[in-house]
Design an enzyme around this catalytic site. Structure first.
Site, PDB file in Angstrom:
ATOM      1  N   TRP A 125       0.809  -1.210   0.000  1.00  0.00           N
ATOM      2  CA  TRP A 125       0.000   0.000   0.000  1.00  0.00           C
ATOM      3  C   TRP A 125       0.845   1.264   0.000  1.00  0.00           C
ATOM      4  O   TRP A 125       0.507   2.236  -0.668  1.00  0.00           O
ATOM      5  CB  TRP A 125      -1.003  -0.020   1.160  1.00  0.00           C
ATOM      6  CG  TRP A 125      -2.154  -0.899   0.799  1.00  0.00           C
ATOM      7  CD1 TRP A 125      -2.411  -2.166   1.260  1.00  0.00           C
ATOM      8  CD2 TRP A 125      -3.170  -0.618  -0.161  1.00  0.00           C
ATOM      9  NE1 TRP A 125      -3.524  -2.681   0.644  1.00  0.00           N
ATOM     10  CE2 TRP A 125      -4.011  -1.758  -0.235  1.00  0.00           C
ATOM     11  CE3 TRP A 125      -3.456   0.467  -0.980  1.00  0.00           C
ATOM     12  CZ2 TRP A 125      -5.122  -1.820  -1.084  1.00  0.00           C
ATOM     13  CZ3 TRP A 125      -4.553   0.409  -1.831  1.00  0.00           C
ATOM     14  CH2 TRP A 125      -5.375  -0.726  -1.870  1.00  0.00           C
TER      15      TRP A 125
ATOM     16  N   ASP B  54      -1.704   6.503   6.529  1.00  0.00           N
ATOM     17  CA  ASP B  54      -2.785   5.656   6.029  1.00  0.00           C
ATOM     18  C   ASP B  54      -3.014   4.580   7.089  1.00  0.00           C
ATOM     19  O   ASP B  54      -2.222   3.670   7.253  1.00  0.00           O
ATOM     20  CB  ASP B  54      -2.375   5.039   4.697  1.00  0.00           C
ATOM     21  CG  ASP B  54      -3.409   4.064   4.146  1.00  0.00           C
ATOM     22  OD1 ASP B  54      -4.422   3.794   4.822  1.00  0.00           O
ATOM     23  OD2 ASP B  54      -3.200   3.559   3.026  1.00  0.00           O
TER      24      ASP B  54
ATOM     25  N   LYS C 117     -12.587  -1.995   6.336  1.00  0.00           N
ATOM     26  CA  LYS C 117     -11.767  -2.978   7.033  1.00  0.00           C
ATOM     27  C   LYS C 117     -12.098  -3.051   8.517  1.00  0.00           C
ATOM     28  O   LYS C 117     -12.357  -4.121   9.061  1.00  0.00           O
ATOM     29  CB  LYS C 117     -10.284  -2.652   6.825  1.00  0.00           C
ATOM     30  CG  LYS C 117      -9.884  -2.629   5.354  1.00  0.00           C
ATOM     31  CD  LYS C 117      -8.442  -2.249   5.152  1.00  0.00           C
ATOM     32  CE  LYS C 117      -8.105  -2.094   3.686  1.00  0.00           C
ATOM     33  NZ  LYS C 117      -8.301  -3.313   2.889  1.00  0.00           N
TER      34      LYS C 117
END
Length: 362
Positions: free
Chosen positions: A105, A176, A200
């Site tokens: 990511w 993030d 999530k």
């Protein structure tokens, strides 16, 4: 009937109580005669839902008063563009953005930011197979970066920061936190921006959260679309365009559920217990392989491999028979993965551990 436990990395498991409440309120929210999906986002009914969700999230994370909480769309992936579009304007152009590369990511973030600014990879764990966070003392930071970007929990690679970066000067840290927000106590004041997709650990897909310090509003590049300009979104209390209303509603129910569980500190203790139980089974012998150094192991996303990977299909079929779902690893890294977010009960982790032991012949 065999209990079902969903270990998907996202969209992920939601608390059963939340789903039951949403089902009960589906056709008629609190006597309004409307489903939340049918409400005007500017009507008093939804405004009350939004305000409660914002208030509860601020309480759960102890968000300081000088931070705005924004409810947006586009997911964490879109924020990889939205962040530089909002912050690169802090410095003379072309601005430089620092990154720490710890997995898939943060790698995506680097590629996206390079469209809008000069990227400096201050540190990378790629050479070590993304098995750790590079020690901060070795980071080669820019002298005048617009900001430093980290992914504090790598959903695919299973690396989690055990610390918050401490920077000199006025360089803000952007984190993030898509896959571990609300799973552990954090000091929001150590970050300039925290963002994450909801699917999530918060709620259903469609909602993105951005927590932005006030002084970082109003520095967007001219090319930044109005709907993604944090200053405009903040001024309109996340109602500049139609927000993802139903996802905000479900997130609000999750926030209320978290408060009933004792808040983030209580959830962190449960998550420590769940992760310790699962990693102990994986470490019991050499039947299973984990690649992340112990001090950087994620409590939320646990990738692992069979020593004999030719048995992966057999493992997944047996897991499904036991009601253990979504254990296949991400296509980019292979193997297996268990995501054990807040809503995953200890009983689910124990059921997985029992299967791990049985499959290994222990």
């Amino acid at each position: 009937m065999t209990p079902i436990y969903n270990f998907s990395a996202g969209p992920a498991v939601l608390p059963k109580e939340v789903l039951e409440q949403a089902a009960a309120e589906m056709l008629d929210w609190h006597g309004s005669g409307m489903s939340v999906m049918e409400m005007s986002h500017r009507g008093p009914e939804f405004i009350s839902i939004y305000q409660a969700a914002e208030r509860d999230l601020r309480e759960l994370l102890a968000v300081p008063a000088n931070y705005k909480i924004l409810f947006m769309q586009g997911g964490g992936l879109a924020q990889n563009a939205i962040v530089p579009l909002n912050l690169a304007g802090r410095k003379a152009q072309p601005a430089t953005i620092d990154f720490v590369h710890t997995g898939s990511w943060s790698g995506k973030s680097i590629k996206e930011a390079a469209k809008y600014a000069t990227v400096n990879v201050a540190a990378s764990a790629q050479a070590d197979g993304f098995s750790a966070v590079p020690p901060q003392e070795g980071w080669k930071l820019s002298a005048d970066a617009a900001y430093l970007h980290i992914c504090s929990n790598e959903t695919i690679d299973g690396v989690e920061y055990p610390f918050a970066p401490e920077l000199a000067g006025d360089t803000p840290v952007v984190a993030d936190m898509s896959s571990h927000i609300l799973s552990r106590v954090i000091d929001v004041s150590k970050y300039g921006v925290i963002f994450g997709g909801a699917q999530k650990n918060i709620g259903p897909a469609g909602l993105t959260l951005a927590i932005v310090r006030d002084d970082l509003l109003g520095t967007s590049l001219p090319a930044c679309p109005s709907a993604f300009d944090w200053k405009i979104v903040a001024e309109h209390e996340s109602m500049y365009n139609t927000p993802p209303t139903y996802s905000i509603y479900i997130a609000g129910l999750v926030f209320q559920w978290l408060k009933r569980q004792g808040g983030v500190a209580a959830m962190e203790q449960r998550n420590i217990e769940k992760a310790a139980l699962l990693y102990a089974a994986l470490d019991a012998d050499d039947f299973y392989v984990t690649k992340v150094a112990k001090e950087y192991r994620s409590r939320m996303n646990v990738p692992f491999f069979l020593r004999d990977e030719s048995r992966n299909a057999e493992f997944l079929a047996g897991a499904k028979q036991r009601g253990l779902l979504q254990l296949k690893g991400h296509k980019s890294v292979g193997g297996l993965r268990a995501s054990i977010y807040n809503a995953m009960p200890l009983e689910g982790v124990q059921a997985l551990v029992d299967y791990l032991n049985a499959f290994a012949g222990r």
